[in-house]
Design an enzyme around this catalytic site. Structure first.
Site, mmCIF file in Angstrom:
data_model
loop_
_atom_site.group_PDB
_atom_site.id
_atom_site.type_symbol
_atom_site.label_atom_id
_atom_site.label_comp_id
_atom_site.label_asym_id
_atom_site.label_seq_id
_atom_site.Cartn_x
_atom_site.Cartn_y
_atom_site.Cartn_z
ATOM 1 N N SER A 138 0.830 -1.193 0.000
ATOM 2 C CA SER A 138 0.000 0.000 0.000
ATOM 3 C C SER A 138 0.866 1.245 0.000
ATOM 4 O O SER A 138 1.994 1.239 0.488
ATOM 5 C CB SER A 138 -0.924 0.002 1.224
ATOM 6 O OG SER A 138 -1.633 1.222 1.306
ATOM 7 N N TYR B 189 -1.503 0.341 10.465
ATOM 8 C CA TYR B 189 -1.539 -0.270 9.135
ATOM 9 C C TYR B 189 -0.332 0.166 8.311
ATOM 10 O O TYR B 189 0.337 -0.650 7.665
ATOM 11 C CB TYR B 189 -2.845 0.136 8.453
ATOM 12 C CG TYR B 189 -2.977 -0.296 7.012
ATOM 13 C CD1 TYR B 189 -3.387 -1.583 6.686
ATOM 14 C CD2 TYR B 189 -2.715 0.600 5.976
ATOM 15 C CE1 TYR B 189 -3.523 -1.971 5.362
ATOM 16 C CE2 TYR B 189 -2.852 0.221 4.648
ATOM 17 C CZ TYR B 189 -3.268 -1.067 4.347
ATOM 18 O OH TYR B 189 -3.395 -1.448 3.041
ATOM 19 N N ALA C 29 2.553 1.258 9.394
ATOM 20 C CA ALA C 29 3.786 0.689 9.941
ATOM 21 C C ALA C 29 3.973 -0.756 9.494
ATOM 22 O O ALA C 29 5.078 -1.174 9.135
ATOM 23 C CB ALA C 29 3.759 0.771 11.474
ATOM 24 N N ALA C 30 2.883 -1.522 9.497
ATOM 25 C CA ALA C 30 2.968 -2.914 9.065
ATOM 26 C C ALA C 30 3.314 -3.016 7.585
ATOM 27 O O ALA C 30 4.134 -3.853 7.176
ATOM 28 C CB ALA C 30 1.647 -3.629 9.353
ATOM 29 N N LYS C 31 2.711 -2.160 6.757
ATOM 30 C CA LYS C 31 3.000 -2.191 5.324
ATOM 31 C C LYS C 31 4.433 -1.746 5.040
ATOM 32 O O LYS C 31 5.075 -2.245 4.110
ATOM 33 C CB LYS C 31 2.010 -1.304 4.568
ATOM 34 C CG LYS C 31 0.602 -1.875 4.512
ATOM 35 C CD LYS C 31 0.575 -3.223 3.790
ATOM 36 C CE LYS C 31 -0.840 -3.748 3.642
ATOM 37 N NZ LYS C 31 -0.872 -5.061 2.946
#
Length: 358
Positions: free
Chosen positions: A185, A198, A200-202
């Site tokens: 993303s 979200y 940070a995870a991506k």
């Protein structure tokens, strides 16, 4: 001495780099265009090859399955809720898929990942593309989250949900000189409010695969697909946290995403993967903001404060109504298009302690 050297480099390097880039840009653009043309002409033929898609009942996963089906590939569709895959399987067969295998599994469980990869090899004897579409978004201010137990689940789905399937599939992808295709993303580098976890995870996903690319060299290809806005109308959607054997995200209204930006993004992902592209971006104009973030981050910050800050009061809940959402889908596995999502009584969305997420 080191301080003086760094001070000089801070002054000299940025403008010198910009000048070099300005002169090199036309040549680089021509080379990229030529490379794209060659790759398009010699793109990979997917007929009778094996494609494993995780999160295959999501809107993106479903459309990717159809794109590979049009190329006459064999498909392995993986999702937690197996019943959602049966309709997708039939549609894929109509579109041209040779064989379609449906497997119920949870991508955040390493044993499940080993199992569905092993089942794929046992059934087809090979694996050519692994497509990771697992993703779970959110829309709340970090400090307003009531139940912090959701935090690890967001990382599980968005990060480990990519790492575990890749780890299990990598030896077989090496054998076939295959490819990993990843649904990422634009939030991996574009800081959008209310999507911090979200994002940070991506970002972790992007950095993991960029590093893995150099480890595997030419043995396994890696295509990272980043998207901006691809959602549909969610102005009346509501989301809830449902108790059960596993935590589930369920939508109260049907959202048709087939014929819009999701389908276009899926076509770009599959075409890019077959060409052997390193990155697929949709839409590409988002890259402009990357220049602002690097060279004039204050301008980017002012822009977001002006355009994206919520003028109304904050909602103190874990899962706010989608009416305040920025339009990004929160579902990992959306109901099949054309079939309304089943509803169930609301189960304390702000206080439920989740056990699993997908």
């Amino acid at each position: 001495m080191e301080y003086i050297l760094n001070s000089m480099m801070n002054v000299v390097v940025p403008p010198a780099s910009m000048v070099m880039m300005a002169f090199a840009w036309p040549t680089l653009s021509f080379l990229r265009a030529a490379e794209w043309a060659v790759k398009t002409f010699f793109q990979e033929d997917m007929e009778n090859k094996v494609v494993l898609i995780t999160g295959a009942s999501s809107a993106i996963g479903e459309q990717i399955a159809y794109e590979y089906a049009k190329r006459k590939a064999n498909l392995v569709l993986v999702a937690r809720r197996e019943h959602r895959l049966f309709g997708i399987r039939e549609n894929a067969r109509i579109l041209g898929a040779r064989q379609v295998l449906v497997i119920a599994a949870d991508v955040v469980k390493e044993d499940d990942c080993r199992r569905f990869v092993s089942d794929t090899i046992s059934y087809f004897g090979q694996l050519n593309h692994l497509v990771n579409t697992a993703s779970l978004g959110h829309n709340f201010y970090f400090e307003d989250a009531v139940d912090t137990s959701i935090f690890p689940h967001l990382m599980d789905i968005n990060f480990w949900g990519n790492v575990y399937p890749t780890y299990a599939a990598l030896p077989y992808l090496r054998q076939s000189h295959g490819r990993v295709v990843v649904n990422a993303s634009i939030e991996s580098w574009l800081p959008i409010p209310r999507m911090g976890l979200y994002a940070a995870a991506k970002a972790a996903v992007i950095n993991f695969y960029d590093s893995l690319r150099y480890e595997v060299n030419d043995g396994v290809g890696i295509t990272l697909a980043t998207h901006g806005w691809i959602g549909g109308d969610m102005s009346r959607g509501k989301f809830m946290l449902e108790e059960g054997s596993e935590m589930q995200w369920r939508e109260e209204k049907e959202v048709s995403l087939t014929n819009g930006h999701v389908g276009e993004f899926a076509r770009m992902m599959v075409a890019g993967a077959c060409r052997g592209d390193t990155y697929v971006k949709y839409p590409t104009w988002y890259d402009t903001f990357l220049l602002y973030r690097v060279f004039v981050p204050d301008v980017l910050g002012w822009t977001f404060q002006l355009l994206l800050s919520s003028p109304g009061p904050r909602r103190h809940s874990l899962l706010p109504d989608a009416s305040i959402a920025a339009g990004r889908p929160l579902l990992l596995e959306a109901p099949p298009v054309g079939k309304p999502a089943t509803t169930s009584p609301r189960r304390k969305p702000a206080t439920t302690s989740p056990r699993r997420a997908e």
